[in-house]
Design a protein around this motif. Sequence first.
Motif, short mmCIF file in Angstrom:
data_model
loop_
_atom_site.label_atom_id
_atom_site.label_comp_id
_atom_site.label_asym_id
_atom_site.label_seq_id
_atom_site.Cartn_x
_atom_site.Cartn_y
_atom_site.Cartn_z
N ARG A 48 40.09 21.93 6.04
CA ARG A 48 41.56 22.40 5.74
C ARG A 48 41.72 23.40 4.48
N ALA A 49 40.70 23.15 3.56
CA ALA A 49 40.74 24.22 2.49
C ALA A 49 40.04 25.55 2.87
N GLY A 50 38.94 25.56 3.85
CA GLY A 50 38.33 26.56 4.21
C GLY A 50 39.09 27.37 5.10
N PHE A 51 39.80 26.84 6.06
CA PHE A 51 40.85 27.65 6.92
C PHE A 51 41.93 28.05 6.21
N ALA A 52 42.40 27.49 5.22
CA ALA A 52 43.34 28.11 4.37
C ALA A 52 42.81 29.35 3.79
N GLY A 53 41.43 29.32 3.31
CA GLY A 53 41.06 30.56 2.58
C GLY A 53 40.85 31.65 3.67
N LEU A 54 41.03 31.50 4.80
CA LEU A 54 40.52 32.46 5.87
C LEU A 54 42.03 33.02 6.25
N GLY A 55 43.13 32.16 6.04
CA GLY A 55 44.61 32.58 6.42
C GLY A 55 44.74 31.93 7.83
N VAL A 56 44.15 30.94 8.15
CA VAL A 56 44.60 30.19 9.35
C VAL A 56 45.23 28.92 9.06
N ARG A 57 46.32 29.06 9.67
CA ARG A 57 47.27 27.97 9.51
C ARG A 57 46.96 26.64 10.34
N VAL A 58 46.54 25.56 9.62
CA VAL A 58 45.96 24.46 10.28
C VAL A 58 47.31 23.77 11.09
N PRO A 59 47.70 23.53 12.20
CA PRO A 59 48.70 22.69 12.97
C PRO A 59 48.90 21.42 12.18
N ASP A 60 50.08 21.15 11.69
CA ASP A 60 50.53 19.87 11.02
C ASP A 60 50.05 18.81 11.92
#
Length: 259
Positions: A174-186
């Motif tokens: 979750r943190a890694g995808f956020a760092g890429l600017g990827v919004r993880v679906p809720d």
Amino acid sequence: MAPETVGGDVDMAAVGELLADRARCRMLLALADGRALPASILASEAGVAPSTASGHLGRLTERGLTEVVATGRYRYYRLAGPDVARLVEVLGRIAPARPVRSLREGTRAHALRLARRCYDHLAGRLGVAVTDALRDRGWIAGSDGSVDPTERHGHQLPGYVAEDGAYHLTDAGRAGFAGLGVRVPDGLAAVRCCVDWTEQRHHLSGPLAAALLARFDADGWLRPSPGHRALRVTDAGVAGLADRLGVGWPPPAVGLSRA
């Protein structure tokens, strides 16, 4: 009073009849990256006359495999949803490869193996390499996706690998995808995957994979190839994939690969 009309068992032969025609199959493959294309382009992909293509597209649309998108006076065709895309991908895994008879066909086949769009997510060697990188970094956890073509599980096909929920998203992910600017679906926990039809290994699919590919597109890392569903990796993509995910270009072939 008229008798109630109810449906019987599924008529698989009706779909099989459509897929028994090579021209219609080539049209479905051309649409497998999620694009909407005009009949003229699909006629060229299938190698048939425009009038013949219109007849094929009419039958595909009538049976619910394609749908029409009207833009002004123009009509475009696309797959009728992700279930049809998954059908095309699964059939690609069990179908034999078509023979390559020209340099042009060989170049195109090589490009499709390297990187392509599988409806709304990334596939090919690049899709497998990105999935491996996410697992190696602990962003997703689960099987490595290797397929043994001689192994059989119950009544499943040889080489069967469970697709849905084969991975789960970790807190580091979750943190890694956020760092890429990827919004993880809720609420996302289970991460879907496909068995790549050329590499016979897992690549991510589902909402997370769609969001990741959208990010790659937005950052200019990938560009579509003219005329087919292969993807080109830009200079920014080569640098970004290496710097952010440790994925080199071109990615190596891993495990079994089909020409």
